[in-house]
Design an enzyme around this catalytic site. Sequence first.
Site, PDB file in Angstrom:
ATOM      1  N   LYS A 132       1.238 -32.508  27.326  1.00  0.00           N
ATOM      2  CA  LYS A 132      -0.124 -32.315  27.822  1.00  0.00           C
ATOM      3  C   LYS A 132      -0.911 -31.201  27.141  1.00  0.00           C
ATOM      4  O   LYS A 132      -2.079 -31.032  27.424  1.00  0.00           O
ATOM      5  CB  LYS A 132      -0.109 -32.084  29.333  1.00  0.00           C
ATOM      6  CG  LYS A 132       0.642 -30.849  29.789  1.00  0.00           C
ATOM      7  CD  LYS A 132       0.477 -30.660  31.302  1.00  0.00           C
ATOM      8  CE  LYS A 132       1.197 -29.406  31.755  1.00  0.00           C
ATOM      9  NZ  LYS A 132       1.121 -29.155  33.168  1.00  0.00           N
ATOM     10  N   TYR A 133      -0.290 -30.422  26.259  1.00  0.00           N
ATOM     11  CA  TYR A 133      -1.045 -29.327  25.641  1.00  0.00           C
ATOM     12  C   TYR A 133      -1.028 -29.380  24.118  1.00  0.00           C
ATOM     13  O   TYR A 133      -0.007 -29.709  23.514  1.00  0.00           O
ATOM     14  CB  TYR A 133      -0.449 -27.962  26.018  1.00  0.00           C
ATOM     15  CG  TYR A 133      -0.629 -27.571  27.464  1.00  0.00           C
ATOM     16  CD1 TYR A 133      -1.892 -27.508  28.043  1.00  0.00           C
ATOM     17  CD2 TYR A 133       0.489 -27.241  28.233  1.00  0.00           C
ATOM     18  CE1 TYR A 133      -2.027 -27.129  29.367  1.00  0.00           C
ATOM     19  CE2 TYR A 133       0.349 -26.857  29.556  1.00  0.00           C
ATOM     20  CZ  TYR A 133      -0.916 -26.807  30.122  1.00  0.00           C
ATOM     21  OH  TYR A 133      -1.055 -26.431  31.419  1.00  0.00           O
ATOM     22  N   ASP A 179       0.832  -1.208   0.000  1.00  0.00           N
ATOM     23  CA  ASP A 179       0.000   0.000   0.000  1.00  0.00           C
ATOM     24  C   ASP A 179       0.871   1.264   0.000  1.00  0.00           C
ATOM     25  O   ASP A 179       0.578   2.219  -0.730  1.00  0.00           O
ATOM     26  CB  ASP A 179      -0.928   0.014   1.228  1.00  0.00           C
ATOM     27  CG  ASP A 179      -2.049  -1.011   1.093  1.00  0.00           C
ATOM     28  OD1 ASP A 179      -2.501  -1.251  -0.040  1.00  0.00           O
ATOM     29  OD2 ASP A 179      -2.474  -1.580   2.118  1.00  0.00           O
ATOM     30  N   LYS A 239       9.327  -3.244   1.908  1.00  0.00           N
ATOM     31  CA  LYS A 239       9.356  -3.637   3.327  1.00  0.00           C
ATOM     32  C   LYS A 239       8.073  -4.352   3.698  1.00  0.00           C
ATOM     33  O   LYS A 239       7.003  -3.930   3.269  1.00  0.00           O
ATOM     34  CB  LYS A 239       9.477  -2.358   4.167  1.00  0.00           C
ATOM     35  CG  LYS A 239       9.277  -2.549   5.636  1.00  0.00           C
ATOM     36  CD  LYS A 239       8.187  -1.654   6.231  1.00  0.00           C
ATOM     37  CE  LYS A 239       6.799  -2.092   5.844  1.00  0.00           C
ATOM     38  NZ  LYS A 239       5.729  -1.406   6.565  1.00  0.00           N
ATOM     39  N   THR A 240       8.111  -5.393   4.423  1.00  0.00           N
ATOM     40  CA  THR A 240       7.010  -5.969   5.198  1.00  0.00           C
ATOM     41  C   THR A 240       7.374  -7.368   5.644  1.00  0.00           C
ATOM     42  O   THR A 240       7.868  -8.179   4.842  1.00  0.00           O
ATOM     43  CB  THR A 240       5.639  -5.994   4.485  1.00  0.00           C
ATOM     44  OG1 THR A 240       4.700  -6.627   5.356  1.00  0.00           O
ATOM     45  CG2 THR A 240       5.606  -6.734   3.163  1.00  0.00           C
ATOM     46  N   TYR A 291       4.079  -9.067  17.011  1.00  0.00           N
ATOM     47  CA  TYR A 291       4.907  -7.939  17.451  1.00  0.00           C
ATOM     48  C   TYR A 291       6.263  -8.416  17.989  1.00  0.00           C
ATOM     49  O   TYR A 291       7.228  -7.655  17.985  1.00  0.00           O
ATOM     50  CB  TYR A 291       4.138  -7.104  18.488  1.00  0.00           C
ATOM     51  CG  TYR A 291       2.828  -6.594  17.898  1.00  0.00           C
ATOM     52  CD1 TYR A 291       2.830  -5.518  17.019  1.00  0.00           C
ATOM     53  CD2 TYR A 291       1.620  -7.237  18.155  1.00  0.00           C
ATOM     54  CE1 TYR A 291       1.658  -5.075  16.430  1.00  0.00           C
ATOM     55  CE2 TYR A 291       0.446  -6.802  17.566  1.00  0.00           C
ATOM     56  CZ  TYR A 291       0.460  -5.720  16.696  1.00  0.00           C
ATOM     57  OH  TYR A 291      -0.689  -5.304  16.097  1.00  0.00           O
ATOM     58  N   GLY A 344       0.848 -11.712   9.462  1.00  0.00           N
ATOM     59  CA  GLY A 344       1.059 -11.853   8.028  1.00  0.00           C
ATOM     60  C   GLY A 344      -0.095 -11.251   7.243  1.00  0.00           C
ATOM     61  O   GLY A 344      -0.148 -11.390   6.023  1.00  0.00           O
ATOM     62  N   ARG A 345      -1.021 -10.640   7.935  1.00  0.00           N
ATOM     63  CA  ARG A 345      -2.221 -10.050   7.331  1.00  0.00           C
ATOM     64  C   ARG A 345      -2.927 -11.071   6.450  1.00  0.00           C
ATOM     65  O   ARG A 345      -3.249 -12.137   6.932  1.00  0.00           O
ATOM     66  CB  ARG A 345      -1.850  -8.790   6.543  1.00  0.00           C
ATOM     67  CG  ARG A 345      -2.965  -7.753   6.538  1.00  0.00           C
ATOM     68  CD  ARG A 345      -2.653  -6.656   5.582  1.00  0.00           C
ATOM     69  NE  ARG A 345      -1.661  -5.718   6.055  1.00  0.00           N
ATOM     70  CZ  ARG A 345      -1.874  -4.768   6.955  1.00  0.00           C
ATOM     71  NH1 ARG A 345      -3.054  -4.631   7.496  1.00  0.00           N
ATOM     72  NH2 ARG A 345      -0.928  -3.951   7.299  1.00  0.00           N
ATOM     73  N   GLY A 396       8.329 -10.258  16.645  1.00  0.00           N
ATOM     74  CA  GLY A 396       9.369 -10.438  15.615  1.00  0.00           C
ATOM     75  C   GLY A 396       9.618  -9.209  14.763  1.00  0.00           C
ATOM     76  O   GLY A 396      10.606  -9.161  14.026  1.00  0.00           O
ATOM     77  N   ARG A 397       8.747  -8.208  14.862  1.00  0.00           N
ATOM     78  CA  ARG A 397       8.832  -7.112  13.886  1.00  0.00           C
ATOM     79  C   ARG A 397      10.019  -6.176  14.113  1.00  0.00           C
ATOM     80  O   ARG A 397      10.412  -5.458  13.196  1.00  0.00           O
ATOM     81  CB  ARG A 397       7.537  -6.280  13.902  1.00  0.00           C
ATOM     82  CG  ARG A 397       6.331  -7.066  13.453  1.00  0.00           C
ATOM     83  CD  ARG A 397       5.216  -6.176  12.989  1.00  0.00           C
ATOM     84  NE  ARG A 397       4.916  -5.084  13.892  1.00  0.00           N
ATOM     85  CZ  ARG A 397       3.919  -4.234  13.711  1.00  0.00           C
ATOM     86  NH1 ARG A 397       3.132  -4.365  12.652  1.00  0.00           N
ATOM     87  NH2 ARG A 397       3.686  -3.269  14.567  1.00  0.00           N
ATOM     88  N   GLU A 438      -2.915 -15.249  10.417  1.00  0.00           N
ATOM     89  CA  GLU A 438      -3.845 -14.295  11.035  1.00  0.00           C
ATOM     90  C   GLU A 438      -4.985 -13.884  10.112  1.00  0.00           C
ATOM     91  O   GLU A 438      -6.033 -13.464  10.565  1.00  0.00           O
ATOM     92  CB  GLU A 438      -3.111 -13.067  11.598  1.00  0.00           C
ATOM     93  CG  GLU A 438      -2.619 -12.078  10.578  1.00  0.00           C
ATOM     94  CD  GLU A 438      -2.105 -10.765  11.201  1.00  0.00           C
ATOM     95  OE1 GLU A 438      -2.217 -10.549  12.409  1.00  0.00           O
ATOM     96  OE2 GLU A 438      -1.572  -9.949  10.426  1.00  0.00           O
TER      97      GLU A 438
HETATM   98  P1  FBP Z   1       2.899  -3.754   6.885  1.00  0.00           P
HETATM   99  O1  FBP Z   1       2.098  -4.411   5.811  1.00  0.00           O
HETATM  100  O2  FBP Z   1       2.688  -2.302   6.998  1.00  0.00           O
HETATM  101  O3  FBP Z   1       4.356  -4.114   6.789  1.00  0.00           O
HETATM  102  O4  FBP Z   1       2.427  -4.343   8.300  1.00  0.00           O
HETATM  103  C1  FBP Z   1       2.390  -5.696   8.507  1.00  0.00           C
HETATM  104  C2  FBP Z   1       1.725  -6.086   9.812  1.00  0.00           C
HETATM  105  O5  FBP Z   1       2.722  -6.457  10.743  1.00  0.00           O
HETATM  106  C3  FBP Z   1       0.723  -7.213   9.589  1.00  0.00           C
HETATM  107  O6  FBP Z   1       1.348  -8.467   9.619  1.00  0.00           O
HETATM  108  C4  FBP Z   1      -0.262  -6.975  10.703  1.00  0.00           C
HETATM  109  O7  FBP Z   1      -1.537  -7.468  10.377  1.00  0.00           O
HETATM  110  C5  FBP Z   1      -0.294  -5.483  10.833  1.00  0.00           C
HETATM  111  O8  FBP Z   1       0.964  -5.027  10.383  1.00  0.00           O
HETATM  112  C6  FBP Z   1      -0.541  -5.002  12.225  1.00  0.00           C
HETATM  113  O9  FBP Z   1      -0.679  -3.635  12.202  1.00  0.00           O
HETATM  114  P2  FBP Z   1      -0.431  -2.665  13.433  1.00  0.00           P
HETATM  115  O10 FBP Z   1       1.042  -2.519  13.576  1.00  0.00           O
HETATM  116  O11 FBP Z   1      -1.045  -1.395  12.988  1.00  0.00           O
HETATM  117  O12 FBP Z   1      -1.046  -3.285  14.632  1.00  0.00           O
END
Ligand code: FBP
Length: 548
Positions: A239-240, A173, A199-200, A422, A248-249, A424-425, A308
């Site tokens: 046990k779990y 985007d 990036k992503t 979050y 990953g959207r 790993g980002r 996700e």
């Molecule tokens: P980008 O597409 O902007 O790189 O973001 C990816 C992402 O980490 C998705 O995997 C996740 O669904 C979304 O961002 C979470 O968004 P936010 O940081 O606004 O909670």
Amino acid sequence: MIKSPLQIARESYSPKLPKALNGSVKLVDGKNTESVADQDDIKKLFPNTYGMPVITFEEGESSATTEAIGVGLILSGGQAPGGHNVISGIYDGLKKLNPANKVYGFLGGPGGLVDNDYLELTDEIINHYRNTGGFDIIGSGRTKLEETAQFDQGLENCKALGIKALVIIGGDDSNTNACVLAEYYKQKDSGVQVIGCPKTIDGDLKNEMIETSFGFDTACKVYSELIGNIQRDANSAKKYWHFIKLMGRSASHIGLECALQTQPNVTIISEEVEAKNMSLDQVVEDIAQVVAKRAAKGENFGTVLIPEGLVEFIPAMKKLIAELNDLLAENEKEVNTLETNSEKRGYLTAKLSAEMAEVFKSLPNGIANQLMLDRDPHGNVQVSLIETEKLLIDMVKAKLKKMKKAGEYTGKFSSQGHFFGYEGRCAAPSNFDADYCYSLGYTASVLIAEGKTGYMASVRNLTKPADQWLAGGVPVTMMMNMEKRHGHMKPVIQKALVLLDGAPFKALVAKREDWAENTKYVYPGPIQYFGPTEVCDLPTKTLIEESK
Ligand code: FBP
């Protein structure tokens, strides 16, 4: 800034560059390009930046400007490991061309350009951030640049600072916006170029010229470490069942890569669910069958990886979300005046088609409420807020109860839900991402110095050692098609979903029945930054499979 010993040691890591970027760079034009689809529409919308050739860099005589220029950087969207290296690559590339070049970071994402909120980057600042994770050097944001007034204000701010080029470091985007901006500035003959960087962590910005987006490698390695640790715990305590949702959207690239790294019992791939037209109930049935088979062998434990974006790919839910997206866009004001979720649900149900109203009514409150949450500025459902792992746990539990009554299951089912995203980002970039990001940034600096606009930095041949990587530029219009956003058809970069005839997915299919019934876990351990190359410099399994 208080630094950890690892951070101090990493500061002196020198990222590797493709051979062509080590000295003087010659640009070689390839063939003129077409967009991936909807060529007539895209050509009409981008008359000044459509059809440009792909560019490859070679060693040779450069025609780059050495006149001192200013360059503005924007980090856009979600964080991804390696962003600071993209910035240091751009900085070093520009300073090498002319030490008088100035680099400005716009603060807090694209909004910083419009608000003229910036920081001039210097050696002292940059040196603190080399090879570190995060985007905190200048911050990021999700403001969408789409109004002419924003473009004009941005241009005025650039001119005041002597900025001749902007680099937008973002996902599909944000790079779409970069392309719109490039077109607008070129059409105005403004003298400001715009370059994009892929990036992503989601890995869904890729095509024949962009082999992977940066951050995917490190994020998947972090999640795989965590999944491996959980699997070792599961195999120790026995046990779990662990249900692990992974960021990953829309696309399931992260889930697929982590599965190839860790060999879990069940991996759901959203794209397959959609292709097989599966209902949520069928997804649940498949998981319950694996639980039952393992229980019959006395193994009442396991792991399930869940992308996700899953709910968006279940055909009935996809249709429902599309209708809800349109309704929420068209009736934003009215919906916002309603106070409770049940009022909102009633209001929207009355406006949905009869078929979708039934689906919406049948959903548990939790998930229905999550589907009504605000969309992000690009019109996407915020899937990270949908608790699919909990929904699946509840549904599998209910299914197993029925199976028990029917004598089809005799085990014990205890579960744990997790969501990794979050975590790993902002990890410190792996050697791969440190090198790849620095190379992308350096590539962007060359494209700028050569006067290019509307291009994305591209570095390919990534399964080979870095000196054999191929750097260059790809016209952003080449990646575009028309899609519905906020109820209107818009030009956007085509999202790359998991290909069911692609090598990484086939590699999963070849093994998944074995991994389902038998415990074949792999425990990858943490990312290694120092040590043997076969441990420290490995690219993702996805890239390896795709390059075979
Ligand atoms: P980008 O597409 O902007 O790189 O973001 C990816 C992402 O980490 C998705 O995997 C996740 O669904 C979304 O961002 C979470 O968004 P936010 O940081 O606004 O909670």
